[in-house]
Structures are given as C-alpha cells and as structure tokens.
Enzyme design. Structure first.
Site, short mmCIF file in Angstrom:
data_model
loop_
_atom_site.label_atom_id
_atom_site.label_comp_id
_atom_site.label_asym_id
_atom_site.label_seq_id
_atom_site.Cartn_x
_atom_site.Cartn_y
_atom_site.Cartn_z
N GLY A 1 3.02 -1.24 4.51
CA GLY A 1 2.81 0.35 3.93
C GLY A 1 4.55 0.89 3.48
N GLY A 2 5.18 1.41 4.74
CA GLY A 2 6.41 2.09 4.33
C GLY A 2 7.50 1.07 3.43
N SER B 1 3.54 -1.94 10.49
CA SER B 1 5.20 -1.93 10.56
C SER B 1 5.70 -3.44 10.33
CB SER B 1 5.36 -1.54 11.95
OG SER B 1 5.00 -0.25 12.16
N HIS C 1 -9.73 1.16 5.23
CA HIS C 1 -8.22 1.23 5.72
C HIS C 1 -8.45 2.08 6.93
CE1 HIS C 1 -4.21 2.72 6.63
NE2 HIS C 1 -3.74 1.45 5.90
N GLU D 1 -6.69 4.59 7.92
CA GLU D 1 -6.82 6.24 7.79
C GLU D 1 -7.91 6.77 7.12
OE1 GLU D 1 -2.94 5.60 5.62
OE2 GLU D 1 -1.93 4.97 7.53
N ASN E 1 0.72 -1.21 -0.10
CA ASN E 1 0.01 -0.01 0.10
C ASN E 1 0.94 1.10 -0.03
OD1 ASN E 1 -1.88 1.93 0.58
ND2 ASN E 1 -2.33 1.37 2.63
N TRP E 2 1.09 1.89 -1.16
CA TRP E 2 1.94 2.95 -1.28
C TRP E 2 1.37 4.30 -0.62
CZ3 TRP E 2 3.42 2.65 -7.32
CH2 TRP E 2 4.31 1.15 -7.35
N GLU F 1 -5.16 -4.68 11.03
CA GLU F 1 -4.22 -3.91 11.13
C GLU F 1 -4.39 -2.92 12.29
OE1 GLU F 1 -2.20 -2.44 7.08
OE2 GLU F 1 -4.21 -1.41 7.26
P1 PGA Z 1 2.84 0.38 7.63
O1 PGA Z 1 1.44 0.47 7.01
O2 PGA Z 1 3.38 -0.91 6.98
O3 PGA Z 1 3.69 1.63 7.14
O4 PGA Z 1 2.78 0.45 9.04
C1 PGA Z 1 0.82 -0.48 6.99
C2 PGA Z 1 -0.70 0.12 6.46
O5 PGA Z 1 -1.18 1.04 6.77
O6 PGA Z 1 -1.35 -0.82 5.54
#
Ligand code: PGA
Length: 258
Positions: free
Chosen positions: A234-235, A213, A99, A101, A9-10, A171
């Site tokens: 993500g990252g 993470s 998600h 966010e 997930n960019w 998550e």
């Molecule tokens: P992260 O993000 O790997 O940067 O913690 C995961 C995500 O939000 O899908």
C-alpha cells in the site's frame, strides 16, 4: 518457488495527473534497470486507469495494471459500480477481491467476495483474493481457523479454469497501514497454512503474497524467511523509489534461489 509478484495498491490516492507522473517515473527507472525476475502490477483508482494504461502502452513500461475492486454484477442498474468487462476493456488484467477495507467499510461479505471472484475469473482476469485476521483474532490464537474459513468461503467449489486465475494475498488487518509488520515467522507459518488449505481445494502451487506495512527495508527478509511469492504493497507503492526497491528485493531473492 513461484516467480515473484509485487502489486502496488494505491488505494484512494493520486489523481490521474499524479498517477501518470508516477508511472512515467517507474518506466524511466525500469528502462535503465529492468527487473527480470519479478512481475510488477500497479493498482490505481478507477478514474486513473485509462491514463495509466495509455502511458504503459505508449512508453512500453514493463508493468501490468489492476483494479482495486469490481462489481459482482456484469451490467445494469448499479449506480456507482464498475463492472469487470469495463475494466477488461481498459486493459486491466488483475482485480483485488475482498480487500479488508472493502470487507470492513463497505460490507463486503464472504458471499459477495466469492461471487465477485467468480465474476472476475469468468472473464479471464486474475483475482487477487485478500484474506487476513483482525488483531483480536490473532490475540486469541484463532488466525488459522479464521483464514481457513475465508479461503473455503471464497474458493470452495471453484471450477478448474478459474482455479488457475487466483492469487492469494495474506494481509493481517492489524498490519495494514499501521507500520506494524507481521514477523517473518508469523508470515511463514500463515503462508504454509494457506498453501495447505489451497491445495486441499485443488489450488496447488497458487501464488501467496504478503501485505501489511511492507517497505524497502523489510521486503527481503519477508520474502526469504517468510517464504512468500511477493507482496501487496500500500503506502510504499506511492513512490517509484520505494515500490521499485521492494521489486528489486523480490527480484534478487528469486534470482539467488533459482
Ligand atoms: P500498507 O497496505 O502497505 O499501507 O500496509 C497494504 C494493503 O492494504 O494492501
């Protein structure tokens, strides 16, 4: 054990030039060292999708492409929104739904999550339903009830055809982008819990991913001890090297356990 799935997930990173570069790099590595036992998905920002799918097709990169969100509506006067059919037309086959966010920053309620999931599956795309508790919920020990409620709200009463088009990503909000990974024990307990709730909603055998993470160092332990079917990253998905190292860990775990 389900065949593993690793989704990158960019988020709101990488413009279309950078996106093309990253997918080309992924393609070069995969050509030399294919990952036979894992499905890889990249989830770029909307504006990158066409460029990314062009590279995937022309250079035959063995990944598929997803979107980070889609409108609950199919078409019409919804300024700024992007519909599921538009994404489908671009070659998208996965869509992240709910998600944390989107839930926290863009007022995506459980009801909108449920309706969006139905829109996604109605068009035959796979919905990656994201669930997970905030830190305060974890600290009060209520994470199982919290996630159960999210699952019931999103998946209750889903028709049979749609049930086969769902993947669940656990998550925990406190682990996203914080460097704080849930322990393998916490992941395993929640994964088992999610599978039980999903089975009670007739989603037996659904893929359950972990996100929060995840990196090249912790992926193998999370996979084998956490008993997940893969990751939502993500990252660490913003660099070909770390994304593919996570893919490799999932690949090797599955290969060793088949
Ligand atoms: P992260 O993000 O790997 O940067 O913690 C995961 C995500 O939000 O899908």
């Amino acid at each position: 054990m389900n065949r593993p799935l690793v989704i990158g997930n960019w988020k709101m990173n990488l413009d279309y030039v950078e996106a093309v570069h990253l997918v080309q790099q992924i393609g070069v590595v995969l050509r030399n060292k294919p990952l036979e036992h894992v499905d890889l998905v990249v989830v770029p920002p909307f504006v990158d999708i066409r460029s990314v799918t062009s590279v995937v097709e022309s250079e035959r990169v063995s990944i598929t492409v997803g979107a980070q969100h889609a409108s609950v509506h199919e078409a019409g006067a919804h300024t700024g929104e992007v519909s599921v059919p538009m994404l489908q037309r671009l070659g998208v086959s996965w869509i992240l739904v709910g998600h944390s966010e989107r839930r926290a920053m863009y007022a995506m309620t459980d009801e909108v999550v449920a309706q969006t999931l139905r829109t996604v599956t109605r068009f035959g795309l796979t919905a990656v339903l994201c669930v997970g508790e905030e830190l305060s919920v974890r600290e009060s020990g209520d994470q199982d009830d919290f996630v159960t409620a999210q699952l019931h709200a999103a998946l209750g009463g889903l028709d049979e055809a749609s049930r086969g088009l769902v993947t669940i990503a656990y998550e925990p909000v406190w682990a996203i982008g914080t460097g704080l990974t849930a322990s393998t024990g916490q992941v395993r307990e929640m994964t088992e819990h999610i599978r039980t709730v999903a089975a009670s909603l007739s989603l037996d055998g659904v893929r359950v991913l972990y996100g929060g993470s995840v990196n090249a160092e912790n992926a193998a332990a999370l996979m084998s001890e956490g008993r997940v079917d893969g990751f939502l990253v993500g990252g660490a998905s913003l660099k070909a090297e770390s994304f593919l190292a996570i893919g490799q860990a999932a690949n090797d775990c599955y290969d060793g356990k088949r």
